[in-house]
Design an enzyme around this catalytic site. Structure first.
Site, mmCIF file in Angstrom:
data_model
loop_
_atom_site.group_PDB
_atom_site.id
_atom_site.type_symbol
_atom_site.label_atom_id
_atom_site.label_comp_id
_atom_site.label_asym_id
_atom_site.label_seq_id
_atom_site.Cartn_x
_atom_site.Cartn_y
_atom_site.Cartn_z
ATOM 1 N N GLU A 1 -1.041 4.986 14.269
ATOM 2 C CA GLU A 1 -0.656 6.227 13.587
ATOM 3 C C GLU A 1 -0.861 7.473 14.447
ATOM 4 O OE1 GLU A 1 -0.973 8.266 9.138
ATOM 5 O OE2 GLU A 1 -2.344 6.649 9.702
ATOM 6 N N LYS B 1 -9.489 8.070 3.090
ATOM 7 C CA LYS B 1 -9.981 6.705 2.867
ATOM 8 C C LYS B 1 -11.393 6.520 3.414
ATOM 9 C CE LYS B 1 -5.606 4.122 2.714
ATOM 10 N NZ LYS B 1 -4.631 5.166 3.087
ATOM 11 N N CYS C 1 0.809 -1.219 0.000
ATOM 12 C CA CYS C 1 0.000 0.000 0.000
ATOM 13 C C CYS C 1 0.846 1.274 0.000
ATOM 14 C CB CYS C 1 -0.956 -0.013 1.188
ATOM 15 S SG CYS C 1 -2.005 -1.477 1.212
ATOM 16 N N HIS D 1 -9.790 2.061 0.313
ATOM 17 C CA HIS D 1 -8.345 1.871 0.254
ATOM 18 C C HIS D 1 -7.950 1.426 -1.152
ATOM 19 C CE1 HIS D 1 -4.321 1.172 1.202
ATOM 20 N NE2 HIS D 1 -4.417 0.386 2.249
ATOM 21 N N PHE E 1 1.721 -3.383 3.919
ATOM 22 C CA PHE E 1 2.057 -4.699 4.445
ATOM 23 C C PHE E 1 3.544 -4.957 4.236
ATOM 24 C CE2 PHE E 1 -2.326 -7.009 3.870
ATOM 25 C CZ PHE E 1 -2.854 -6.236 4.886
ATOM 26 N N HIS F 1 -2.635 7.632 6.843
ATOM 27 C CA HIS F 1 -2.908 6.360 6.168
ATOM 28 C C HIS F 1 -4.335 5.924 6.517
ATOM 29 C CE1 HIS F 1 -1.957 2.722 4.069
ATOM 30 N NE2 HIS F 1 -2.139 1.967 5.128
#
Length: 418
Positions: free
Chosen positions: A316, A337, A165, A342, A404, A305
């Site tokens: 975060e 998002k 991502c 996403h 990831f 994110h």
């Protein structure tokens, strides 16, 4: 060696909120959710039956019929957004040197749709290998960069970044570094993804990564809310034209903003879960600030994110407070998002564009779908909750993207000052 300054001169967007940058921005400003029931395939038997799909996209509006057969959907998305960005930048009419224009593109997965179709069709046969001659060149993750380069004759640096991502953010950072080191004058950069198909949804369902709020898809992406239950899968692309500042000024380009600095780091923790204290996220933002020679007090906005996953949405904010201390509470934080879902390998580009537009227009898009605070998140932070954008001066902003494997990337965009 003195590093060159890098500016943004063109943007292209294809998102669940709209098929142009203007439509995307209007959707963000108005807090529109791009989620809905899946139409790309019959998802009746899947645990998740909704996603954030591109609407009203017909490849034949952009490509000859015979071309459509040769180009995977993720590459189609890439080429459409690159064209919009190039048109805004006015590069093609400016007499550019093709050896000094590159393409650095990103995709986390590449041609998943093509791979699935070919393997599915083979498995239904008698075992005789019958594959399309376009199978491999449609599927491979680098081919979008190749198609853009071929279409416009760009002969500068040309490759693809893949870091889950964080892929598109890494492509932008690579483009930034190539230009400021003098290796190119202009680079078309960004990312694209087309994962809304049976293996895409099924695979993320198997990971328990997706929301299963099938009764209310519009509000399923709810970053930082205690009732979040996973991310909503999205698709699309974002393209940026980055240029060496003096080159852009010399050709009379309209400069949208400046890319101030970038930082990267690794969590070195887990293949899918973030570091629980957000250490990697904190380090990539810290590295970006040092790269940009900016004090923490200069940051007005952070596009997080913010995926709407249980662990990521805790880590975060911890990273933000850890780095920015008391100034963290002066920053408008958001997660776009909540509206787009996403976009995986394209997320870093779509969210970079949202961050750039926030800097350009002094407007911060909201984080929608929030109803209930999470006691594990510092709720004194300003997450820009609501359904409308908030006006505020945004001189410098950070776009965060994590992937990831523990890949972390942060990019700082700031107002261009001559």
């Amino acid at each position: 060696m003195e590093l060159k300054r890098v500016v943004v001169t063109g943007l292209g967007s294809l998102t669940p909120l709209g098929n142009t940058t203007q439509a995307y921005w209007e959707g963000l400003l108005n807090g529109v959710s791009g989620a809905g029931m899946i139409t790309h395939f019959d998802a009746e038997k899947f645990k998740t039956r909704f996603a954030c799909e591109i609407k009203n996209f017909d490849p034949k509006d952009h490509f000859e019929r015979k071309e459509v057969r040769k180009i995977d959907l993720y590459t189609q998305y890439a080429m459409v957004t690159a064209e919009e960005a190039l048109q805004q930048a006015g590069l093609l009419e400016s007499g550019f040197d093709p050896d000094r224009v590159g393409v650095i593109w990103a995709s986390g997965i590449g041609g998943l749709h093509t791979f699935y179709e070919e393997v599915r069709d083979f498995s239904r046969g008698d075992g005789t290998p019958r594959f399309s001659p376009f199978f491999i060149p449609k599927m491979i993750a680098d081919i979008a960069a190749g198609h853009i380069s071929i279409k416009y004759g760009f002969r500068g640096p040309n490759f693809t970044t893949t870091s889950a991502c964080a892929s598109a953010a890494n492509s932008i950072i690579d483009a930034f570094n190539y230009i400021r080191l003098g290796k190119a004058d202009v680079i078309v950069t960004g990312g694209s993804e087309a994962p809304i198909n049976e293996p895409g949804v099924g695979g993320f369902n198997a990971l328990h990564a997706l929301s299963t709020r099938n009764d209310d898809p519009l509000t399923a992406s709810r970053p930082f809310d205690v009732n979040r239950d996973g991310f909503v899968l999205g698709e699309g692309a974002g393209a940026l034209i980055l240029e060496e500042r003096e080159y852009a000024l010399a050709r009379g380009a309209n400069i949208i903003c400046e890319l101030g600095g970038a930082g990267m780091s690794a969590d070195a923790h887990h293949i899918t879960s973030p570091h629980p204290e957000g250490y990697g996220a904190m380090m990539c933002m810290k590295n970006a600030l040092e790269d940009a020679s900016l004090p923490i007090e200069e940051i007005d906005h952070i596009n997080t994110h913010g995926t709407s996953t249980p662990l990521g949405d805790i880590a975060e904010p911890k990273a933000i407070v850890s780095l920015f201390k008391e100034h963290a509470y002066n920053i408008n934080i958001n997660s776009t998002k909540s509206m787009t879902g996403h976009l995986l390998g394209a997320a870093g580009a779509a969210e970079a564009i949202a961050t750039i537009l926030a800097v350009q227009h002094d407007m911060v898009p909201p984080t929608i779908n929030f109803t209930t605070p999470d006691p594990e998140i510092d709720n004194k932070l300003n997450f820009t909750f609501g359904n409308k954008a908030v006006p505020r001066t945004v001189n410098a902003a950070i776009s965060n993207t994590f992937g990831f494997g523990g890949h972390n990337a942060a990019i700082i965009f700031k107002k261009h000052v001559k």
